[in-house]
Design an enzyme around this catalytic site. Structure first.
Site, PDB file in Angstrom:
ATOM      1  N   ARG A   1     -23.016  10.636  27.252  1.00  0.00           N
ATOM      2  CA  ARG A   1     -22.576  10.396  28.637  1.00  0.00           C
ATOM      3  C   ARG A   1     -23.620  10.905  29.634  1.00  0.00           C
ATOM      4  O   ARG A   1     -23.932  10.232  30.615  1.00  0.00           O
ATOM      5  CB  ARG A   1     -21.206  11.042  28.866  1.00  0.00           C
ATOM      6  CG  ARG A   1     -20.101  10.383  28.043  1.00  0.00           C
ATOM      7  CD  ARG A   1     -18.709  10.738  28.564  1.00  0.00           C
ATOM      8  NE  ARG A   1     -18.341  12.111  28.293  1.00  0.00           N
ATOM      9  CZ  ARG A   1     -17.718  12.538  27.179  1.00  0.00           C
ATOM     10  NH1 ARG A   1     -17.405  11.664  26.229  1.00  0.00           N
ATOM     11  NH2 ARG A   1     -17.418  13.803  27.009  1.00  0.00           N
TER      12      ARG A   1
ATOM     13  N   LYS B   1     -31.861  15.797  19.231  1.00  0.00           N
ATOM     14  CA  LYS B   1     -32.376  16.974  18.539  1.00  0.00           C
ATOM     15  C   LYS B   1     -31.239  17.716  17.871  1.00  0.00           C
ATOM     16  O   LYS B   1     -30.107  17.622  18.375  1.00  0.00           O
ATOM     17  CB  LYS B   1     -33.147  17.906  19.486  1.00  0.00           C
ATOM     18  CG  LYS B   1     -32.520  18.191  20.852  1.00  0.00           C
ATOM     19  CD  LYS B   1     -31.136  18.735  20.960  1.00  0.00           C
ATOM     20  CE  LYS B   1     -30.818  20.071  20.364  1.00  0.00           C
ATOM     21  NZ  LYS B   1     -29.402  20.480  20.622  1.00  0.00           N
TER      22      LYS B   1
HETATM   23  N1  LIG Z   1     -30.517  17.012  24.599  1.00  0.00           N
HETATM   24  C1  LIG Z   1     -29.538  17.877  24.865  1.00  0.00           C
HETATM   25  O1  LIG Z   1     -29.568  18.633  25.821  1.00  0.00           O
HETATM   26  C2  LIG Z   1     -28.356  17.917  23.974  1.00  0.00           C
HETATM   27  C3  LIG Z   1     -27.179  18.474  24.455  1.00  0.00           C
HETATM   28  C4  LIG Z   1     -26.069  18.427  23.645  1.00  0.00           C
HETATM   29  C5  LIG Z   1     -26.169  17.867  22.384  1.00  0.00           C
HETATM   30  N2  LIG Z   1     -27.330  17.359  21.923  1.00  0.00           N
HETATM   31  C6  LIG Z   1     -27.430  16.772  20.576  1.00  0.00           C
HETATM   32  O2  LIG Z   1     -26.745  15.520  20.585  1.00  0.00           O
HETATM   33  C7  LIG Z   1     -25.984  15.345  19.396  1.00  0.00           C
HETATM   34  C8  LIG Z   1     -24.530  15.085  19.786  1.00  0.00           C
HETATM   35  O3  LIG Z   1     -24.030  16.183  20.505  1.00  0.00           O
HETATM   36  P1  LIG Z   1     -22.742  16.070  21.491  1.00  0.00           P
HETATM   37  O4  LIG Z   1     -22.627  17.400  22.135  1.00  0.00           O
HETATM   38  O5  LIG Z   1     -22.833  14.862  22.325  1.00  0.00           O
HETATM   39  O6  LIG Z   1     -21.579  15.914  20.389  1.00  0.00           O
HETATM   40  P2  LIG Z   1     -20.099  15.335  20.600  1.00  0.00           P
HETATM   41  O7  LIG Z   1     -19.672  15.472  22.009  1.00  0.00           O
HETATM   42  O8  LIG Z   1     -19.285  15.952  19.525  1.00  0.00           O
HETATM   43  O9  LIG Z   1     -20.286  13.772  20.325  1.00  0.00           O
HETATM   44  C9  LIG Z   1     -20.741  13.292  19.078  1.00  0.00           C
HETATM   45  C10 LIG Z   1     -20.366  11.835  18.945  1.00  0.00           C
HETATM   46  O10 LIG Z   1     -20.865  11.381  17.685  1.00  0.00           O
HETATM   47  C11 LIG Z   1     -20.015  10.387  17.153  1.00  0.00           C
HETATM   48  N3  LIG Z   1     -19.666  10.722  15.772  1.00  0.00           N
HETATM   49  C12 LIG Z   1     -19.933   9.936  14.693  1.00  0.00           C
HETATM   50  N4  LIG Z   1     -19.467  10.479  13.581  1.00  0.00           N
HETATM   51  C13 LIG Z   1     -18.882  11.653  13.926  1.00  0.00           C
HETATM   52  C14 LIG Z   1     -18.202  12.658  13.196  1.00  0.00           C
HETATM   53  N5  LIG Z   1     -18.054  12.589  11.860  1.00  0.00           N
HETATM   54  N6  LIG Z   1     -17.724  13.711  13.864  1.00  0.00           N
HETATM   55  C15 LIG Z   1     -17.885  13.816  15.200  1.00  0.00           C
HETATM   56  N7  LIG Z   1     -18.516  12.877  15.956  1.00  0.00           N
HETATM   57  C16 LIG Z   1     -19.008  11.801  15.315  1.00  0.00           C
HETATM   58  C17 LIG Z   1     -18.775  10.311  18.058  1.00  0.00           C
HETATM   59  O11 LIG Z   1     -18.921   9.166  18.874  1.00  0.00           O
HETATM   60  P3  LIG Z   1     -18.007   7.853  18.648  1.00  0.00           P
HETATM   61  O12 LIG Z   1     -16.605   8.376  18.482  1.00  0.00           O
HETATM   62  O13 LIG Z   1     -18.218   7.090  19.859  1.00  0.00           O
HETATM   63  O14 LIG Z   1     -18.471   7.158  17.409  1.00  0.00           O
HETATM   64  C18 LIG Z   1     -18.880  11.565  18.914  1.00  0.00           C
HETATM   65  O15 LIG Z   1     -18.350  11.370  20.184  1.00  0.00           O
HETATM   66  C19 LIG Z   1     -26.229  16.593  18.557  1.00  0.00           C
HETATM   67  O16 LIG Z   1     -27.222  16.346  17.585  1.00  0.00           O
HETATM   68  C20 LIG Z   1     -26.726  17.630  19.545  1.00  0.00           C
HETATM   69  O17 LIG Z   1     -27.622  18.585  19.004  1.00  0.00           O
HETATM   70  C21 LIG Z   1     -28.416  17.362  22.711  1.00  0.00           C
END
Ligand SMILES: NC(=O)c1ccc[n+]([C@@H]2O[C@H](COP(=O)([O-])OP(=O)(O)OC[C@H]3O[C@@H](n4cnc5c(N)ncnc54)[C@H](OP(=O)(O)O)[C@@H]3O)[C@@H](O)[C@H]2O)c1
Length: 333
Positions: A17, A99
């Protein structure tokens, strides 16, 4: 590729998002499609964040098959990055992958090899390295304006109060402070001091065996050192500083996407160090712009986040995890 870049967003969680919001600030960027495990999430995401004409897909497979998608942004939990980047690369798409690139070196090497085999662009979403202020600091060091860097201090953390099963604390999804947050202080030290010669870590672990708090001591070329920490149990100041032969550079919170830096020469007045170019959105936009620049120039990796750097950092984290006793199922695969 068309004149604008068609982004495919794989997963609709928190960072996806933020990324979609920032893409609005990136010239030439367009969200062509969104893919989620559920139709409802994909549709809601498109409604809220995407451009007119954007398609919602109820599977990642359908997303990567979308002909309007030039580059897939993989925003799933780290334990799934290899699986999801593989889908995209095998469908002929370029990839920007969140990452850390993967859970361990074997997975990261497999992903890089696959990108090379398919002749596709691949970059870890290490947005800190693309951030205009961090780039200005690196340029200052390259030009000798800040003296010789001798010590890097950096820390990143916040109180993680999530339900069991949340990716941040679930070992099955690669939970833990080192991979989620520690990758930033480690990368900062690498960007400023070069490759580490030795890294030593100690950590406090959860009952489920993930690292909640981790402290790393590093030695770099010519005896330079780093003291780096990451935390899931404390409200950290999230600042960085670099002590040099002639003064110090401060990176205020959040050091991995700072509003500016400050250079204080010994005995002199502090000077503001501003970004090399405008920050796009929160800074995630600058990594997207870097991907688009690389694609326009036909590059397969970014000079700001080269594969060699990503692989080196993952190897370091493997070694640090061995030291603190954190293992993921993927390590045994
Ligand atoms: N660059 C940055 O500053 C930053 C910040 C936060 C996170 N990250 C990285 O981005 C990645 C995602 O982090 P996030 O905080 O966005 O995580 P999150 O809010 O938990 O979202 C992860 C998304 O992945 C999908 N997904 C697919 N299989 C899944 C499973 N088995 N369990 C949970 N989710 C699953 C889901 O999307 P659907 O339901 O739509 O399929 C879920 O909404 C991580 O690798 C994290 O290290 C980077």
């Amino acid at each position: 590729m068309t004149e604008s870049t068609g982004w495919g967003i794989l997963a609709t969680g928190k960072i996806a998002r933020s990324f979609a919001r920032d893409l609005r600030e990136v010239p030439g960027a367009r969200i062509a499609a969104v893919g989620s495990r559920t139709a409802g999430s994909a549709e809601a995401f498109v409604q809220e964040y995407a451009d007119p004409g954007c398609r919602a897909h109820a599977s990642y497979e359908a997303l990567v098959a979308d002909p309007g998608v030039d580059v897939v942004y993989v925003a799933s939990p780290h334990a799934l990055h290899l699986e999801h980047a593989t889908l995209a690369l095998e469908a002929g798409k370029h990839v920007l992958c969140e990452k850390p690139l993967t859970l361990n070196t074997a997975e990261a090497e497999a992903m890089v090899a696959l990108a090379r085999r398919h002749d596709r662009f691949l970059m870890e979403a290490m947005w800190m390295a693309c951030h205009p202020v961090i780039r200005a600091v690196r340029e200052g060091f390259a030009e000798g304006r800040f003296g010789v860097p001798r010590q890097v201090h950096a820390d990143l953390g916040f109180v993680v109060d999530r339900p069991p099963g949340d990716r941040l604390i679930d070992p099955a999804l690669g939970g833990g402070a080192l991979l989620d947050m520690g990758v930033y202080p480690l990368t900062l030290a690498h960007l400023v001091l070069g490759p580490a010669e030795e890294l030593t870590a100690t950590a406090g672990l959860s009952e489920t065996g993930i690292d909640l708090d981790v402290a790393i001591a590093g030695r770099y070329a010519r005896g330079a050192v780093a003291a780096l920490t990451a935390s899931m149990t404390s409200v950290s100041p999230r600042v960085g500083s670099i002590a040099t032969s002639t003064g110090w550079v401060t990176l205020p919170a959040d050091f991995h996407h700072p509003p500016h830096a400050v250079w204080t020469p010994a005995g002199g007045e502090p000077e503001l160090v501003e970004g090399l170019e405008p920050v796009l959105g929160t800074g995630l936009g600058n990594e997207a712009a870097e991907v688009q620049r690389c694609l326009r120039e036909g590059l397969r990796e970014s000079p700001l986040v080269p594969h060699e750097q990503t692989l080196r950092l993952i190897r370091q984290m493997d070694d640090l995890r061995r030291q603190i006793g954190v293992r993921y199922a993927a390590d045994d695969a």
